[in-house]
Design a protein around this motif. Structure first.
Motif, PDB file in Angstrom:
ATOM      1  N   ASP A 316       0.634  -1.511   0.250  1.00 57.22           N
ATOM      2  CA  ASP A 316      -0.159  -0.193   0.306  1.00 57.22           C
ATOM      3  C   ASP A 316       0.917   1.554  -0.048  1.00 57.22           C
ATOM      4  O   ASP A 316       0.395   2.426   0.200  1.00 57.22           O
ATOM      5  N   GLN A 317       2.089   0.997  -0.473  1.00 57.87           N
ATOM      6  CA  GLN A 317       3.035   2.232  -0.605  1.00 57.87           C
ATOM      7  C   GLN A 317       3.594   2.406  -2.170  1.00 57.87           C
ATOM      8  O   GLN A 317       3.902   1.303  -2.288  1.00 57.87           O
ATOM      9  N   LEU A 318       3.924   3.264  -2.784  1.00 58.26           N
ATOM     10  CA  LEU A 318       4.146   3.622  -4.069  1.00 58.26           C
ATOM     11  C   LEU A 318       5.493   4.295  -3.712  1.00 58.26           C
ATOM     12  O   LEU A 318       6.354   5.206  -3.111  1.00 58.26           O
ATOM     13  N   TYR A 319       6.844   3.514  -3.875  1.00 61.07           N
ATOM     14  CA  TYR A 319       8.361   3.626  -3.711  1.00 61.07           C
ATOM     15  C   TYR A 319       8.768   4.508  -5.074  1.00 61.07           C
ATOM     16  O   TYR A 319       8.547   3.330  -6.468  1.00 61.07           O
ATOM     17  N   LEU A 320       9.864   5.448  -4.832  1.00 57.34           N
ATOM     18  CA  LEU A 320      10.566   5.401  -5.378  1.00 57.34           C
ATOM     19  C   LEU A 320      12.761   5.522  -5.324  1.00 57.34           C
ATOM     20  O   LEU A 320      12.801   5.518  -4.614  1.00 57.34           O
ATOM     21  N   VAL A 321      13.008   4.759  -6.848  1.00 54.82           N
ATOM     22  CA  VAL A 321      14.265   3.930  -6.678  1.00 54.82           C
ATOM     23  C   VAL A 321      14.870   4.587  -7.652  1.00 54.82           C
ATOM     24  O   VAL A 321      14.554   4.294  -8.807  1.00 54.82           O
ATOM     25  N   GLY A 322      15.876   5.216  -7.344  1.00 55.82           N
ATOM     26  CA  GLY A 322      17.211   5.318  -7.853  1.00 55.82           C
ATOM     27  C   GLY A 322      16.830   6.425  -8.661  1.00 55.82           C
ATOM     28  O   GLY A 322      16.183   7.194  -8.675  1.00 55.82           O
ATOM     29  N   GLY A 323      17.670   6.647  -9.942  1.00 56.26           N
ATOM     30  CA  GLY A 323      17.149   7.789 -11.417  1.00 56.26           C
ATOM     31  C   GLY A 323      18.089   8.738 -11.006  1.00 56.26           C
ATOM     32  O   GLY A 323      19.250   9.033  -9.745  1.00 56.26           O
ATOM     33  N   PHE A 324      18.493   9.656 -11.998  1.00 57.11           N
ATOM     34  CA  PHE A 324      19.663  10.578 -12.268  1.00 57.11           C
ATOM     35  C   PHE A 324      18.754  12.060 -11.664  1.00 57.11           C
ATOM     36  O   PHE A 324      17.600  12.566 -11.922  1.00 57.11           O
ATOM     37  N   GLY A 325      20.016  13.871 -10.709  1.00 59.46           N
ATOM     38  CA  GLY A 325      18.854  14.036 -11.106  1.00 59.46           C
ATOM     39  C   GLY A 325      18.751  15.226 -11.267  1.00 59.46           C
ATOM     40  O   GLY A 325      19.251  15.557 -12.376  1.00 59.46           O
ATOM     41  N   GLU A 326      19.342  16.126 -10.715  1.00 60.89           N
ATOM     42  CA  GLU A 326      18.793  17.656 -11.671  1.00 60.89           C
ATOM     43  C   GLU A 326      19.684  18.040 -12.723  1.00 60.89           C
ATOM     44  O   GLU A 326      20.176  18.691 -13.747  1.00 60.89           O
ATOM     45  N   ASP A 327      21.226  16.919 -12.270  1.00 63.26           N
ATOM     46  CA  ASP A 327      22.328  17.806 -13.286  1.00 63.26           C
ATOM     47  C   ASP A 327      22.010  16.642 -14.325  1.00 63.26           C
ATOM     48  O   ASP A 327      23.518  16.621 -14.930  1.00 63.26           O
ATOM     49  N   GLY A 328      21.740  15.396 -13.710  1.00 61.68           N
ATOM     50  CA  GLY A 328      21.092  14.711 -15.457  1.00 61.68           C
ATOM     51  C   GLY A 328      22.541  13.713 -15.409  1.00 61.68           C
ATOM     52  O   GLY A 328      23.081  12.616 -16.311  1.00 61.68           O
ATOM     53  N   ARG A 329      23.157  13.523 -13.659  1.00 59.49           N
ATOM     54  CA  ARG A 329      25.020  12.637 -14.334  1.00 59.49           C
ATOM     55  C   ARG A 329      24.600  11.884 -12.482  1.00 59.49           C
ATOM     56  O   ARG A 329      25.280  10.940 -12.853  1.00 59.49           O
ATOM     57  N   THR A 330      24.559  12.691 -11.891  1.00 58.67           N
ATOM     58  CA  THR A 330      24.829  11.993 -10.211  1.00 58.67           C
ATOM     59  C   THR A 330      23.255  11.352  -9.789  1.00 58.67           C
ATOM     60  O   THR A 330      21.574  11.685  -9.960  1.00 58.67           O
ATOM     61  N   ALA A 331      23.524   9.803  -9.620  1.00 57.05           N
ATOM     62  CA  ALA A 331      22.274   8.809  -9.197  1.00 57.05           C
ATOM     63  C   ALA A 331      21.661   8.501  -7.663  1.00 57.05           C
ATOM     64  O   ALA A 331      22.536   9.255  -6.898  1.00 57.05           O
ATOM     65  N   SER A 332      20.659   9.304  -8.040  1.00 61.36           N
ATOM     66  CA  SER A 332      19.862   9.195  -6.049  1.00 61.36           C
ATOM     67  C   SER A 332      20.414   7.149  -5.157  1.00 61.36           C
ATOM     68  O   SER A 332      20.185   6.744  -5.861  1.00 61.36           O
ATOM     69  N   PRO A 333      20.914   7.523  -4.648  1.00 63.42           N
ATOM     70  CA  PRO A 333      21.441   6.059  -3.875  1.00 63.42           C
ATOM     71  C   PRO A 333      19.817   6.301  -2.668  1.00 63.42           C
ATOM     72  O   PRO A 333      19.583   5.384  -2.293  1.00 63.42           O
ATOM     73  N   GLN A 334      19.210   7.070  -2.579  1.00 60.35           N
ATOM     74  CA  GLN A 334      18.017   6.868  -2.298  1.00 60.35           C
ATOM     75  C   GLN A 334      16.349   6.155  -2.831  1.00 60.35           C
ATOM     76  O   GLN A 334      16.245   6.318  -3.634  1.00 60.35           O
ATOM     77  N   VAL A 335      15.715   5.736  -1.730  1.00 56.60           N
ATOM     78  CA  VAL A 335      14.336   4.438  -1.200  1.00 56.60           C
ATOM     79  C   VAL A 335      13.717   5.574  -0.959  1.00 56.60           C
ATOM     80  O   VAL A 335      13.952   6.778   0.778  1.00 56.60           O
ATOM     81  N   CYS A 336      13.128   6.373  -1.027  1.00 56.16           N
ATOM     82  CA  CYS A 336      11.290   7.177  -0.792  1.00 56.16           C
ATOM     83  C   CYS A 336      10.107   6.525  -0.873  1.00 56.16           C
ATOM     84  O   CYS A 336      10.017   5.282  -1.920  1.00 56.16           O
ATOM     85  N   ILE A 337       9.526   6.852  -0.520  1.00 54.50           N
ATOM     86  CA  ILE A 337       8.375   6.866  -0.366  1.00 54.50           C
ATOM     87  C   ILE A 337       6.956   7.604  -0.569  1.00 54.50           C
ATOM     88  O   ILE A 337       7.560   9.275  -0.276  1.00 54.50           O
ATOM     89  N   LEU A 338       6.224   7.622  -1.435  1.00 55.51           N
ATOM     90  CA  LEU A 338       5.006   9.076  -1.804  1.00 55.51           C
ATOM     91  C   LEU A 338       3.667   9.056  -0.813  1.00 55.51           C
ATOM     92  O   LEU A 338       3.206   8.333  -0.353  1.00 55.51           O
ATOM     93  N   ASP A 339       4.487  11.136  -0.353  1.00 56.79           N
ATOM     94  CA  ASP A 339       3.700  11.051   0.797  1.00 56.79           C
ATOM     95  C   ASP A 339       2.614  12.168   0.765  1.00 56.79           C
ATOM     96  O   ASP A 339       3.032  12.764   0.083  1.00 56.79           O
ATOM     97  N   LEU A 340       0.986  11.489   0.797  1.00 61.93           N
ATOM     98  CA  LEU A 340       0.098  12.382   0.256  1.00 61.93           C
ATOM     99  C   LEU A 340      -0.635  13.071   1.631  1.00 61.93           C
ATOM    100  O   LEU A 340      -1.043  12.841   2.149  1.00 61.93           O
TER     101      LEU A 340
END
Length: 342
Positions: A316-340
């Motif tokens: 019952d949670q939506l997780y966000l994993v990885g991806g490049f950030g604002e610079d298009g080069r640096t990969a995110s090490p975070q795992v996040c949950i969508l909070d509404l």
């Protein structure tokens, strides 16, 4: 408030093993299997490792099974509650259409072989692979290299036989516009003839979703995880917004997860701007009644910009994993949950 005025991505874990983009992230038996990807912007050499993330404990470990394929821009799907099938992708030298499979019970990678009658694509990258049943996937998206791209995209049904360790592609009669970096959502249709519809979003300049398959009720075996609380929260969120029949235009390398009657899209790269191309917008596609409507929830936090990331639904949670950030080069090490915030 970070994020949008009514939502944000809340960090719940951080591990350098998860810092990558253009990977796959697939939930299987309560674990997220993160395969391959690019570890930094500008590199063309994909990773050849698999990381298993336990969302309940917040821990990530590298899978010790040898033989993990070197892949990025691929897709993956669970099969039979046991196998993780990695379909196509870039191996650092060429685009492939082969299937590599992790047997999660044995902890071993297997190279499945093409069955007689296999009619494979020229090569796949930035495509989508959607489960239709326990042994059947629908593949749509870029086929071949950029020089060989046609004006249209072929659609394939990929049949898997775990017992024989084989796979077989069959080209469907329908075609789509040429897309790559899009997403796919298998959604229920309502009305006098209910069923399912596979929609493709983004991956080209058009804002219009495209139908990549229609099935009447009972024709396919859908096993989308239930998320009653998140579904209710999304319904309350869109009730506050102004719906539109116009979706995001020119979006690619974004994420998409189906939550009940909603497709939830986040981030990506826009083709409509020359600068500041990486996005941090949340889009919700509401199919509860015709016509289906888009709801756009922008974000002020540039730290949430992502491209080449994945979202995954669990418990019952939506997780966000990885991806490049604002610079298009640096990969995110975070795992996040969508909070509404409703």
């Amino acid at each position: 408030m970070a994020g949008g005025s009514s939502w944000t991505w809340r960090p719940v874990a951080r591990d350098a093993l998860l810092a990558r983009a253009f990977h796959s992230c697939t939930e299987l038996r309560g674990r997220f299997y993160v395969v391959g990807g690019l570890l930094a912007g500008g590199t063309r050499e994909p990773s050849s490792d698999t990381v298993v993330f336990d969302p309940a404990g917040g821990q990530a470990v590298r899978e010790v099974a040898s033989g993990c394929p070197r892949r990025s821009h691929h897709d993956a799907a669970p099969v039979g509650g046991r196998w993780l099938c990695v379909v196509g992708g870039w191996d650092g030298a060429r685009r492939l259409a082969t299937v590599a499979t992790l047997d999660t019970e044995r902890g071993a990678w297997e190279a499945w072989t093409a069955a007689p009658g296999d009619c494979p694509p020229a090569g796949l990258s930035s495509h989508t692979c959607t489960p239709l049943s326990d042994r059947e996937l629908r593949v749509a998206g870029r086929e071949g290299g950029t020089r060989t791209q046609r004006r249209y995209g072929s659609i394939y049904t990929l049949r898997l036989d775990p017992g024989a360790r084989t796979y077989c592609y069959k080209e469907e009669g329908c075609r789509t516009v040429s897309r790559s970096g899009h997403c796919a959502a298998l959604l229920q249709t309502h009305g006098p003839q209910p069923g399912h519809q596979l929609l493709l979003f983004g991956g080209c300049n058009s804002a219009e979703p495209e139908v990549a398959g229609n099935w009447s009720h009972g024709k396919i075996k859908e096993e989308s995880p239930g998320a009653p609380c998140l579904t209710e929260q999304l319904a309350r969120l869109v009730s506050r917004g102004q719906g539109s029949q116009q979706g995001p235009r020119g979006l690619r390398h974004h994420s998409c997860s189906v939550v009940g009657p909603f497709a939830v899209l986040f981030g990506g790269e826009t083709l409509t701007r020359a600068r500041d191309t990486i996005c941090n917008d949340l889009y919700i596609y509401d199919t509860r009644k015709p016509p289906s409507l888009w709801f756009h929830f922008p974000c002020a936090d540039h730290g949430l910009k992502r491209m080449g990331h994945r979202t995954c639904l669990w418990n019952d949670q939506l997780y966000l994993v990885g991806g490049f950030g604002e610079d298009g080069r640096t990969a995110s090490p975070q795992v996040c949950i969508l909070d509404l915030f409703i």
